[in-house]
Design a protein around this motif. Structure first.
Motif, PDB file in Angstrom:
ATOM      1  N   UNK A 107      -5.242 -45.816 -34.720  1.00 15.76           N
ATOM      2  CA  UNK A 107      -4.375 -46.308 -33.634  1.00 15.76           C
ATOM      3  C   UNK A 107      -3.438 -47.401 -34.143  1.00 15.76           C
ATOM      4  N   UNK A 108      -3.993 -48.368 -34.888  1.00 13.70           N
ATOM      5  CA  UNK A 108      -3.175 -49.488 -35.373  1.00 13.70           C
ATOM      6  C   UNK A 108      -2.135 -49.019 -36.388  1.00 13.70           C
ATOM      7  N   UNK A 109      -2.547 -48.166 -37.331  1.00 17.91           N
ATOM      8  CA  UNK A 109      -1.606 -47.668 -38.337  1.00 17.91           C
ATOM      9  C   UNK A 109      -0.485 -46.867 -37.688  1.00 17.91           C
ATOM     10  N   UNK A 110      -0.839 -46.027 -36.710  1.00 21.28           N
ATOM     11  CA  UNK A 110       0.181 -45.227 -36.022  1.00 21.28           C
ATOM     12  C   UNK A 110       1.177 -46.081 -35.269  1.00 21.28           C
ATOM     13  N   UNK A 111       0.694 -47.165 -34.625  1.00 18.94           N
ATOM     14  CA  UNK A 111       1.598 -48.045 -33.879  1.00 18.94           C
ATOM     15  C   UNK A 111       2.551 -48.782 -34.815  1.00 18.94           C
ATOM     16  N   UNK A 112       2.020 -49.287 -35.930  1.00 21.67           N
ATOM     17  CA  UNK A 112       2.861 -50.029 -36.881  1.00 21.67           C
ATOM     18  C   UNK A 112       3.917 -49.113 -37.495  1.00 21.67           C
ATOM     19  N   UNK A 113       3.514 -47.879 -37.835  1.00 20.05           N
ATOM     20  CA  UNK A 113       4.463 -46.946 -38.445  1.00 20.05           C
ATOM     21  C   UNK A 113       5.502 -46.449 -37.443  1.00 20.05           C
ATOM     22  N   UNK A 114       5.152 -46.452 -36.169  1.00 18.47           N
ATOM     23  CA  UNK A 114       6.069 -45.917 -35.157  1.00 18.47           C
ATOM     24  C   UNK A 114       7.119 -46.897 -34.675  1.00 18.47           C
ATOM     25  N   UNK A 115       7.016 -48.171 -35.062  1.00 20.26           N
ATOM     26  CA  UNK A 115       7.973 -49.191 -34.606  1.00 20.26           C
ATOM     27  C   UNK A 115       9.117 -49.299 -35.609  1.00 20.26           C
ATOM     28  N   UNK A 116      10.342 -49.286 -35.106  1.00 22.34           N
ATOM     29  CA  UNK A 116      11.517 -49.440 -35.964  1.00 22.34           C
ATOM     30  C   UNK A 116      11.857 -50.917 -36.138  1.00 22.34           C
ATOM     31  N   UNK A 117      12.240 -51.284 -37.339  1.00 22.14           N
ATOM     32  CA  UNK A 117      12.713 -52.640 -37.642  1.00 22.14           C
ATOM     33  C   UNK A 117      11.721 -53.720 -37.178  1.00 22.14           C
ATOM     34  N   UNK A 118      10.491 -53.636 -37.698  1.00 22.09           N
ATOM     35  CA  UNK A 118       9.459 -54.595 -37.297  1.00 22.09           C
ATOM     36  C   UNK A 118       9.898 -56.028 -37.600  1.00 22.09           C
ATOM     37  N   UNK A 119      10.429 -56.258 -38.802  1.00 20.48           N
ATOM     38  CA  UNK A 119      10.811 -57.622 -39.196  1.00 20.48           C
ATOM     39  C   UNK A 119      11.916 -58.176 -38.305  1.00 20.48           C
ATOM     40  N   UNK A 120      12.905 -57.339 -37.973  1.00 22.54           N
ATOM     41  CA  UNK A 120      14.018 -57.800 -37.138  1.00 22.54           C
ATOM     42  C   UNK A 120      13.540 -58.140 -35.728  1.00 22.54           C
TER      43      UNK A 120
END
Length: 522
Positions: free
Chosen positions: A263-276
């Motif tokens: 669940x956590x890996x999928x959520x992190x990979x699915x978000x665009x431009x995390x740093x921004x």
């Protein structure tokens, strides 16, 4: 003599070796917690480690698939668990006792939700996370749609508490929508195309109406407990369902590390431009996080200590597994089976209280949601350079508290309610779309407050209801068994009859019935 000495020495050495390793014992006792924490760390590592490869949608789906199955398994057990726990729990109490516990529980929930809403406003005004340069001119996703008022949300709560079909309540819930009225005559050319007349319409949407089920089960269980021996079979039936579901939960929990990491890996990979996104909304995330942990680590512990006079952090640590599950799934309801396991297991809270308070709490007690709504509302107003006076802050405080009560215990439900709160202060709603980018993270942070609020409420209500619980035990105490051995506290409290004792209990009932019949004949 040598061989005789060798035996005891060997036994002593083994015992000393087992007692010496306290760390090993801790790991054995907390195996599930340790591997769940490992699953969280693996999920974060995999998520950020695979981001540079820009995986396609198929790869993302495969990575998220074990987590999806884990969520489905947890949600599968929510409905039978709520029904069985509420009926068995309320049936073990008399109607007057259930009423007292309900009043104390609701009062605790309302007061803590109000405190969280106030805390959110206070922190948002002090930290000032909203800056006008964060505004985006695009995305007016909600402008052409009339917003729900707080009145609609409150009336929808009433409609869902009193469902007109209990079977329909298992998979649908009522809600208010605004639609154009159907007219027989076509619009004339003089009618303005820019102005639309909208009317309220009550419709049903997919989703379990847990409020209606909770109300029905409470009434059903309370009346079932007044039937005496006649209702015993039905109480045992629901008690057996609850125990079977908890055994299923024990099995499912061993899949937690895989499910949580997925669940956590999928959520992190699915978000665009995390740093921004993180850099733009860092102050908003920080404000919510500070509020959540300030309430969790200080206010909750203070409430627990003032009422129970015990070490609150020991109780807090005992809920670690449930906290991790609630945070990973972003749903209090999905974590409910694990919460039951922790509360009735190591923490030893009276099952009559947990089975009464926890199902109600996961539906109406949303401390973290109240805090989030107040912070997000002030944040949007600050972004639009709106001046917030006492009247506006009071409106945010009251609507955040009321809206949190109507929040569903599912992921991202608070984003819809945020529109209701913003409408109360005439704030623009199109900026809500900016918060969707970080809601996947903030939702997981605030859900832990919702779950912990239910657990601390159960502990406080149990302490306040001790005299009534003891009186209830004394009133419902069955005669001692023929062999003179008393039944265990849990079995007396909940009304469990184990297979080994069922024949004895059944004989007692038969004797009572014969005596009653003979009395009637005389």
């Amino acid at each position: 003599m040598g061989p005789g000495d060798r035996g005891p020495k060997t036994t002593e050495d083994r015992t000393a070796a087992v007692d010496h390793t306290g760390v090993k014992k801790w790991f054995i006792d907390n195996t599930l917690l340790v591997i769940t924490l490992a699953g969280v760390m693996i999920g974060i590592s995999v998520g950020f480690g695979l981001r540079p490869y820009h995986l396609g949608p198929d790869a993302l789906m495969i990575i998220s698939y074990p987590g999806e199955l884990f969520m489905r398994l947890l949600k599968l057990m929510i409905l039978p668990l709520i029904i069985a726990s509420l009926i068995a729990g309320s049936a073990s109490l008399n109607a007057r006792m259930s009423g007292k516990i309900a009043v104390r529980t609701l009062l605790y929930f309302i007061l803590t939700s109000m405190f969280n809403a106030f805390l959110g406003i206070l922190l948002a005004m002090l930290i000032h996370p909203g800056q006008p340069d964060l505004r985006e001119d695009s995305i007016a996703a909600f402008e052409n749609k009339r917003d729900h008022s707080i009145l609609d949300s409150l009336l929808d709560i009433g409609r869902n508490i009193f469902p007109d079909n209990i079977v329909q309540a298992a998979f649908q819930q009522a809600h208010t929508v605004y639609t154009e009225p159907k007219t027989i005559f076509p619009k004339s050319a003089n009618d303005s195309g820019n102005y639309r007349i909208l009317v309220r319409d009550i419709r049903y949407r997919a989703g379990t109406n847990t409020l209606g089920l909770v109300f029905f089960c409470l009434v059903f269980g309370s009346l079932l407990g007044t039937l005496g021996p006649k209702g015993k079979v039905v109480i045992d039936f629901f008690q057996a369902i609850f125990e079977v579901i908890m055994k299923m939960v024990t099995g499912v929990m061993w899949f937690t590390p895989i499910g949580v990491s997925s669940v956590i890996a999928g959520k992190i990979l699915g978000v665009n431009n995390v740093a921004q996104v993180m850099s733009q909304l860092a102050w908003f995330i920080a404000t919510v996080t500070v509020g959540v942990f300030l309430y969790q680590l200080i206010v909750m512990q203070l409430i627990y200590f003032l009422f129970l006079r015990r070490n609150p952090y020991k109780f807090y640590w005992g809920l670690s597994q449930a906290m991790l599950t609630a945070s990973a799934t972003a749903s209090t309801a999905a974590a409910l089976p694990v919460t039951f396991r922790a509360m009735e297991g190591p923490l030893r809270i009276d099952p009559r209280i947990t089975r009464f308070v926890l199902p109600i709490g996961c539906n109406i007690n949303m401390d973290g949601t109240a805090l989030f709504l107040s912070v997000a509302s002030v944040f949007v107003c600050q972004m639009n350079s709106m001046r917030l006076g006492f009247a506006q802050l009071t409106a945010i405080f009251l609507t955040s508290t009321a809206a949190s009560v109507s929040s569903a215990s599912v992921p991202s439900a608070a984003m819809v309610l945020l529109l209701v709160v913003l409408a109360a202060v005439d704030a623009p709603t199109h900026d809500v779309s900016l918060l969707f980018a970080v809601d996947w993270l903030v939702d997981r942070i605030r859900t832990t407050n919702n779950m912990l609020g239910d657990c601390y409420a159960a502990a406080v209500v149990e302490h306040m209801s001790k005299n009534e619980l003891m009186a209830c035990d004394a009133a419902s105490m069955e005669p001692s068994l023929p062999n003179g051995l008393p039944t265990s506290n849990t079995e007396v409290e909940i009304g469990i009859i184990t297979p080994g004792k069922k024949s004895i209990a059944s004989d007692d009932v038969i004797v009572d019935m014969h005596l009653h019949n003979n009395t009637n004949r005389i």
